[in-house]
Design a protein around this motif. Sequence first.
Motif, mmCIF file in Angstrom:
data_model
loop_
_atom_site.group_PDB
_atom_site.id
_atom_site.type_symbol
_atom_site.label_atom_id
_atom_site.label_comp_id
_atom_site.label_asym_id
_atom_site.label_seq_id
_atom_site.Cartn_x
_atom_site.Cartn_y
_atom_site.Cartn_z
ATOM 1 N N GLY A 26 0.799 -1.132 0.020
ATOM 2 C CA GLY A 26 0.017 -0.115 -0.070
ATOM 3 C C GLY A 26 0.705 1.229 0.152
ATOM 4 O O GLY A 26 2.027 1.211 0.176
ATOM 5 N N HIS A 41 -4.217 11.000 -0.653
ATOM 6 C CA HIS A 41 -4.817 9.422 -0.988
ATOM 7 C C HIS A 41 -3.922 8.166 -0.440
ATOM 8 O O HIS A 41 -3.074 8.543 -0.220
ATOM 9 C CB HIS A 41 -4.731 9.175 -2.360
ATOM 10 N N GLU A 43 -3.913 3.829 -0.405
ATOM 11 C CA GLU A 43 -4.384 2.749 -0.948
ATOM 12 C C GLU A 43 -3.890 1.649 -0.703
ATOM 13 O O GLU A 43 -2.668 1.475 -0.416
ATOM 14 C CB GLU A 43 -4.247 3.001 -2.595
ATOM 15 N N CYS A 76 -6.993 13.015 2.734
ATOM 16 C CA CYS A 76 -7.296 11.779 2.319
ATOM 17 C C CYS A 76 -8.176 11.500 3.546
ATOM 18 O O CYS A 76 -8.231 11.330 4.482
ATOM 19 C CB CYS A 76 -6.078 10.937 2.425
#
Length: 96
Positions: A26, A41, A43, A76
């Motif tokens: 990630g 962001h 992820e 985020c």
Amino acid sequence: MTDVLVSDAPEAHRFEARDEAGELLGFAVYDVVGRTVVFTHTEVDPRAEGHGVASTLVREALGAVRESHRDVVALCPYVKAWVARHPDYQDLLHRA
């Protein structure tokens, strides 16, 4: 899940979480504006979801920001929610 190793990849503008074999699990993308790190962001690979990767990634990334004496803007949603759940990291939030 194996140990999660977090490192800054400034050339990519992100913190990365990898397993012991070096596989990317990630990342948390950021921009730097002055002395502020703006997280935009986060992820996590679907195969690693639910194993604490995102939490470890954000905790370690914020720790690195703290060590560098910078502050944070959490655009985020994950980082924003994580900081809200961890009062001991709220001092990192940028004050206008």
